[in-house]
Write an enzyme that holds these catalytic residues in place. Structure first.
Site, PDB file in Angstrom:
ATOM      1  N   HIS A 128       1.164  -1.278   0.087  1.00 55.18           N
ATOM      2  CA  HIS A 128       0.072   0.241   0.092  1.00 55.18           C
ATOM      3  C   HIS A 128       0.790   1.309  -0.037  1.00 55.18           C
ATOM      4  CE1 HIS A 128      -3.284   2.598   0.023  1.00 55.18           C
ATOM      5  NE2 HIS A 128      -3.080   3.106   1.124  1.00 55.18           N
ATOM      6  N   HIS A 144       2.411  12.420   2.334  1.00 56.31           N
ATOM      7  CA  HIS A 144       2.733  11.090   2.778  1.00 56.31           C
ATOM      8  C   HIS A 144       4.347  10.124   2.386  1.00 56.31           C
ATOM      9  CE1 HIS A 144      -1.482   9.445   4.110  1.00 56.31           C
ATOM     10  NE2 HIS A 144      -1.980   9.905   1.889  1.00 56.31           N
TER      11      HIS A 144
END
Length: 450
Positions: free
Chosen positions: A311, A321
């Site tokens: 992921h 992120h």
């Protein structure tokens, strides 16, 4: 002439060192609002008929592609656990019986969740199947893969971070146009965790109905993302992955895994390894030990293509992120290079990105060079977290563009990997542009082993 050549070399070297060799797309997405489809919308409507089976989806049921797990839900009463199937539509000569369960999540009670294994299937065969509950029944079909073979061609679709907005629906509709035989789904399914209390379960149901248009016909190989964790102490829900685990089984036992969040399957000429970013993976943990053994089981003479799904991306040049996959990179990147993984697909970042073949093996967070370098043994890293979810797009890039980034674009889309033979595959990323599918990034992928 020599001076000019030296100047050109210095400029080129400077561009490469500053990451300017890659492409940052200037496309600006004119997106639909990132809001979830209304529960009364036809796109996620409950099927007609009392207690009609809904949220039908399939996944691979064994290690080699000769079995399928069929899953569905009946809302009002248990209904039948049986699946009837055969080689002609409406003519079902085989029957398999599965299991049924239900669960509660805060004050939500699920429907009756059915899982049924169809095994002993023939390779390269179209099967028709029917799930029923009383007077209501629904019919679907699926195609089994060709036998495990060195040169077996096959076409995978890759989708991630889908959610349930109109952008999500666009991704599903465009992906269906490409004729993918199996979907590699890199995590973050429903985004139901953006809701509270009873609505968490309700939005898992609506997502299942949205995805059914594809997942009932094509096996989806599942990866768990962070939005599947659903750790909610304020609701008394502290067991992670509960909604996901009840609804989306995986064939983990057939690859020697003791956990459904990490496992492997073989399909046609590909060996596919699924990892869990949000489970322990450092040295001597169950996932680490399993992966070490799984890499040793890979036979590139039978399945030349080695694909890893996870992921959180190991290489990411967006501010969103950024570096979240770094700890897993430190643990597993050397294995990826040693065993010559061809490509790693990830999601998490709500955008698209493709890397060059690079590695940063010498850097272990506390020591070594922290710059990725070209490495012919390394995989290509591809991020496809652009399915269309409620969180919207990641539009902020790292500048200058890092040297590992070959192409990036903040838009919605999906990918296709078309394996041709043992040596070559064609890879495409397709942008969803205002209702149209637009091929945008592509490459010829050369097999690392052959």
């Amino acid at each position: 002439m020599l001076v000019e050549l030296l100047l050109f070399s210095l400029v080129l070297l400077n561009c490469i060192c500053n990451g300017n060799a890659g492409v940052t797309s200037a496309f600006v997405r004119n997106e639909w609002p990132s809001v979830d489809i209304a529960l009364d919308d036809q796109a996620i409507a409950v099927p007609k008929g009392y207690n009609a089976p809904q949220q039908v989806h399939i996944t691979q049921g064994d290690n080699d592609g000769k079995a399928v797990i069929v899953s569905w839900i009946t809302a009002d009463e248990p209904g039948s656990n049986k699946v009837r199937y055969g080689l002609s539509d409406g003519k079902y000569h085989f029957t398999a019986e599965g299991s049924m369960q239900k669960y509660t999540f805060y004050n939500y009670t699920s429907g009756y969740i059915h899982h049924c294994l169809l095994d002993g299937l023939q390779y390269d065969t179209k099967y028709y199947y029917e799930v029923e509950a009383g007077n209501s029944s629904r019919r679907f079909w699926f195609q089994t893969p060709p036998p495990i073979d060195l040169d077996a061609p096959y076409r995978f679709g890759i989708i991630g971070d889908l959610g349930q907005t109109y952008n999500s629906l666009s991704t599903l509709e465009h992906s269906a146009q490409l004729g993918a035989e199996t979907i590699l789904y890199v995590g973050d399914l429903s985004y139901a965790d953006r809701y509270k209390y009873h609505d968490v379960g309700v939005r898992w149901d609506s997502w299942g109905r949205l995805a059914e248009r594809s997942a009932a016909y094509q096996p989806w190989i599942w990866v768990a993302g962070n939005h599947e964790i659903e750790y909610f102490p304020y609701m008394g829900e502290v067991i992670p992955f509960r909604n996901y685990a009840y609804r989306y089984p995986t064939p983990h036992h057939t690859s020697g895994s003791n956990n459904p969040l990490w496992y492997a399957v073989r399909r046609a000429s590909a060996h596919i390894i699924v990892l869990s970013t949000y489970s322990p993976f450092v040295k001597y943990t169950p996932q680490w030990s399993w992966l070490q053994e799984e890499f040793e089981r890979v036979d590139r003479v039978k399945t030349p293509w080695l694909i890893v799904l996870m992921h959180a991306p190991m290489y990411n040049s967006y501010n969103s992120h950024f570096m979240e996959g770094e700890s897993m990179r430190v643990v597993f990147e050397s294995w990826f290079c040693r065993y010559k993984v061809d490509v790693v697909f990830a999601g998490h970042v709500h955008a698209y990105e493709r890397s060059y073949r690079v590695s940063n093996i010498k850097y272990n967070v506390s020591s070594g060079s922290s710059y990725a370098a070209p490495d012919k043994s390394a995989p290509v890293y591809i991020t496809v977290g652009d399915g269309g979810n409620k969180g919207g797009l990641a539009t902020s890039f790292k500048y200058p563009q890092p040297n590992y980034c070959a192409f990036r674009e903040a838009s919605y889309g999906h990918s296709t990997l078309e394996i041709k033979n043992r040596t070559h595959a064609l890879y495409h990323w397709n942008r969803n542009d205002d209702g149209k599918r637009v091929p945008t990034d592509q490459m010829v992928l050369h097999n690392q082993y052959w």
